[in-house]
Motif scaffolding. Structure first.
Motif, short mmCIF file in Angstrom:
data_model
loop_
_atom_site.label_atom_id
_atom_site.label_comp_id
_atom_site.label_asym_id
_atom_site.label_seq_id
_atom_site.Cartn_x
_atom_site.Cartn_y
_atom_site.Cartn_z
N PRO A 49 13.02 82.75 55.56
CA PRO A 49 12.92 84.09 56.18
C PRO A 49 11.87 85.00 55.57
O PRO A 49 11.41 85.94 56.25
CB PRO A 49 14.33 84.67 55.97
CG PRO A 49 15.22 83.49 55.81
CD PRO A 49 14.39 82.45 55.12
N VAL A 50 11.49 84.78 54.31
CA VAL A 50 10.48 85.66 53.70
C VAL A 50 9.19 85.66 54.52
O VAL A 50 8.45 86.65 54.54
CB VAL A 50 10.21 85.24 52.24
CG1 VAL A 50 9.53 83.87 52.18
CG2 VAL A 50 9.37 86.29 51.53
N MET A 51 8.93 84.56 55.22
CA MET A 51 7.70 84.47 55.99
C MET A 51 7.73 85.39 57.23
O MET A 51 6.67 85.71 57.77
CB MET A 51 7.44 83.02 56.42
CG MET A 51 6.84 82.19 55.30
SD MET A 51 5.21 82.80 54.84
CE MET A 51 5.07 82.20 53.16
N TRP A 52 8.92 85.79 57.66
CA TRP A 52 8.96 86.76 58.76
C TRP A 52 8.38 88.09 58.33
O TRP A 52 7.79 88.81 59.15
CB TRP A 52 10.40 86.94 59.27
CG TRP A 52 10.89 85.77 60.06
CD1 TRP A 52 11.91 84.92 59.76
CD2 TRP A 52 10.36 85.30 61.32
NE1 TRP A 52 12.06 83.95 60.73
CE2 TRP A 52 11.13 84.17 61.70
CE3 TRP A 52 9.32 85.73 62.15
CZ2 TRP A 52 10.88 83.46 62.87
CZ3 TRP A 52 9.08 85.02 63.32
CH2 TRP A 52 9.85 83.91 63.67
N ALA A 53 8.54 88.42 57.05
CA ALA A 53 7.92 89.63 56.53
C ALA A 53 6.40 89.51 56.56
O ALA A 53 5.68 90.49 56.83
CB ALA A 53 8.40 89.92 55.11
N VAL A 54 5.88 88.31 56.28
CA VAL A 54 4.44 88.08 56.33
C VAL A 54 3.94 88.19 57.77
O VAL A 54 2.88 88.76 58.03
CB VAL A 54 4.10 86.69 55.72
CG1 VAL A 54 2.60 86.43 55.80
CG2 VAL A 54 4.57 86.62 54.28
N VAL A 55 4.72 87.65 58.72
CA VAL A 55 4.37 87.79 60.14
C VAL A 55 4.31 89.27 60.52
O VAL A 55 3.37 89.72 61.20
CB VAL A 55 5.39 87.04 61.02
CG1 VAL A 55 5.14 87.35 62.50
CG2 VAL A 55 5.30 85.54 60.79
N ALA A 56 5.33 90.03 60.10
CA ALA A 56 5.36 91.46 60.42
C ALA A 56 4.16 92.18 59.81
O ALA A 56 3.58 93.07 60.45
CB ALA A 56 6.67 92.07 59.90
N LEU A 57 3.78 91.79 58.60
CA LEU A 57 2.60 92.38 57.97
C LEU A 57 1.35 92.08 58.80
O LEU A 57 0.50 92.96 59.01
CB LEU A 57 2.44 91.85 56.55
CG LEU A 57 1.16 92.28 55.80
CD1 LEU A 57 1.14 93.79 55.62
CD2 LEU A 57 1.06 91.56 54.45
N GLY A 58 1.22 90.84 59.25
CA GLY A 58 0.07 90.47 60.07
C GLY A 58 0.00 91.28 61.35
O GLY A 58 -1.07 91.77 61.74
N VAL A 59 1.14 91.44 62.03
CA VAL A 59 1.18 92.22 63.27
C VAL A 59 0.80 93.67 62.98
O VAL A 59 0.04 94.30 63.73
CB VAL A 59 2.57 92.13 63.91
CG1 VAL A 59 2.68 93.10 65.10
CG2 VAL A 59 2.85 90.70 64.37
#
Length: 496
Positions: free
Chosen positions: A230-240
């Motif tokens: 799930p930590v990667m969802w934070a990275v996705v949100a950062l990218g967006v």
């Protein structure tokens, strides 16, 4: 305000078709490399003892390095001339291909692919910009139709060529084959492509940083979420968030924007950009689960699995130029709709038949439908998207269009890797080892059915994404009079 820095006319501009074919050679090569690695995935996993996600990074890194600078490289062609920028990109790409072939680890191969992607980013927008500038309006549609058809054919021929090379000469030759092609292409462009007037541009450094960081975070997060958690969802949100900040900056800045938002005032440019991003996603994503199924679950060699795409390659190659010529001056909306629907239907057909008991020969049927769809897809979208572009915005428009296609492709590669990992874990209870995934027919008998099911389920993702392209194509506006692309439009595009 754009200033024309050179108004001399090169006599080669009066002979556009030799220039067109010279540019297309290099363009074809770099697009083949967008998909050629997909069929070599099992071979690379064996050669480097790597898992499927690591090998997908060989494609993702290339596409990411390709997509991120495209908005800048389109402007570089306007500023320094498309011919020298094209030649620089082709030279970098060719030398990086040599480094790819000699890579001794998966990390070195990924690094060399990044350099390859940067060369491709320099090269690609110049092809479309030159075509837009050297062909008169009454012949531009045929030229762009051929360009779009070749783009589609290249992304599909990649696996076919790759399969033959992997089995006959080894995986390194999917990169070494670029060397002679690159040299010939360089010499032809030097001889046939005219020197065109250049335009002074300022470059948006903050916009470059925001777009690059946003794309990297988005792709990293999407591709690794199934493996890391799930930590990667934070990275996705950062990218967006970074990409949203990039778009906002393009809207408010007073200088010359990296992304000329005024281009999107044209309905067809907006819809075409959406459609091509969905197509880029689907075409890139579909190859990995298909070839893993064929080689891992069904035991086919790289060449045997590639030959299943022969009907696609033949039909796309024969029909694409015919479609491009037939569409000159016509309303291409329904042709685009037919093409998108056929490609999406072929992927769903593949997904339904990706099972252990299905005779491999039956897969030739969706392969043929895939070829027909691609012949009717790329030309109409490229013609419609660029039809109303003013000359002064040719480089910027080409950069945006190609960026949208490559953004779709890189997200498609990341998303399919994440989905395959998730479905393999769900169907098998755990992600298979690299040895299991890469063996030709080497899966335990009990694992063949769940592995095939996981790959078939993954194949549905690109088919569903094409629904976005279908809706966009249905909303295309019919051609408008040439006078509509007036000077005020050109001035608005320059200002962004």
């Amino acid at each position: 305000m754009t200033r024309v820095a050179d108004t001399a006319v090169d006599p080669r501009a009066e002979r556009p078709w030799p220039a067109m074919w010279s540019l297309v050679l290099g363009f074809f090569m770099i697009l083949v490399d967008s998909t050629i690695v997909t069929i070599a995935t099992p071979a690379l996993m064996r050669a480097f003892d790597a898992d499927v996600t690591s090998v997908v990074w060989v494609t993702s890194a290339y596409l990411l390095a390709y997509a991120t600078p495209l908005l800048v490289t389109g402007r570089l062609g306007d500023r320094f001339g498309p011919k020298p920028v094209y030649l620089t990109g082709l030279g970098i790409f060719t030398l990086a291909s040599l480094a790819c072939g000699f890579a001794t680890s998966i990390e070195l191969l990924i690094a060399a692919r990044v350099v390859q992607g940067l060369g491709a980013a320099l090269l690609t927008p110049q092809t479309m910009a030159v075509i837009t500038r050297i062909f008169p309006p009454d012949r531009r549609g045929a030229a762009l139709g051929l360009w779009g058809g070749i783009a589609g054919l290249a992304t599909l021929v990649g696996p076919l060529v790759g399969g033959l090379l992997v089995d006959s000469a080894g995986w390194a030759w999917i990169f070494f084959i670029n060397i002679p092609v690159g040299v010939v292409g360089f010499l032809l462009v030097m001889r046939t492509v005219p020197r065109l007037p250049v335009h002074a541009h300022r470059f948006d450094v903050l916009g470059m940083a925001l777009s690059a960081a946003g794309m990297l975070a988005l792709v990293l997060g999407v591709q690794e979420v199934a493996r890391v958690g799930p930590v990667m969802w934070a990275v996705v949100a950062l990218g967006v968030a970074l990409l949203a900040a990039f778009v906002r900056w393009q809207w408010v800045q007073r200088g010359e924007p990296l992304l000329p938002l005024a281009l999107f005032r044209d309905r067809n440019f907006t819809l075409g950009s959406i459609a091509i991003s969905a197509v880029g996603f689907a075409i890139t994503a579909q190859g990995v689960p298909l070839f893993l199924y064929l080689q891992t679950a069904r035991g086919l060699s790289s060449t045997e699995s590639a030959l299943l795409l022969l009907p696609m390659a033949i039909l796309a190659g024969v029909l694409s130029p015919l479609v491009g010529r037939a569409l000159q001056g016509r309303d291409v909306r329904w042709t685009a709709v037919l093409g998108v629907a056929a490609v999406g239907g072929s992927l769903a057909w593949f997904a339904a038949w990706m099972a252990p008991g299905v005779d491999i020969a039956w897969l030739l049927l969706p392969s043929a439908l895939l070829g027909i769809g691609n012949a009717c897809l790329w030309s109409p979208i490229s013609i419609t998207t660029t039809r109303n572009l003013p000359m002064a915005a040719a480089g910027a428009g080409a950069g945006v269009y190609n960026t949208m296609r490559q953004v779709g492709a890189v997200i498609g590669a990341a998303a399919i890797a994440a989905l395959m990992t998730a479905r393999l874990t769900a169907e098998l209870g755990a992600e298979p080892t690299a040895a299991q995934e890469s063996g030709q027919g080497g899966l335990p008998e009990a694992a063949v059915l769940p592995f095939s099911t996981a790959m078939g389920q993954s194949m549905l993702l690109p088919a569903l994404v094409l629904l976005v392209a279908l809706v966009a194509a249905l909303c295309f506006a019919p051609p408008r009079p040439a006078a509509a692309a007036d000077e005020p439009t050109a001035r608005r595009a320059d200002r962004g």
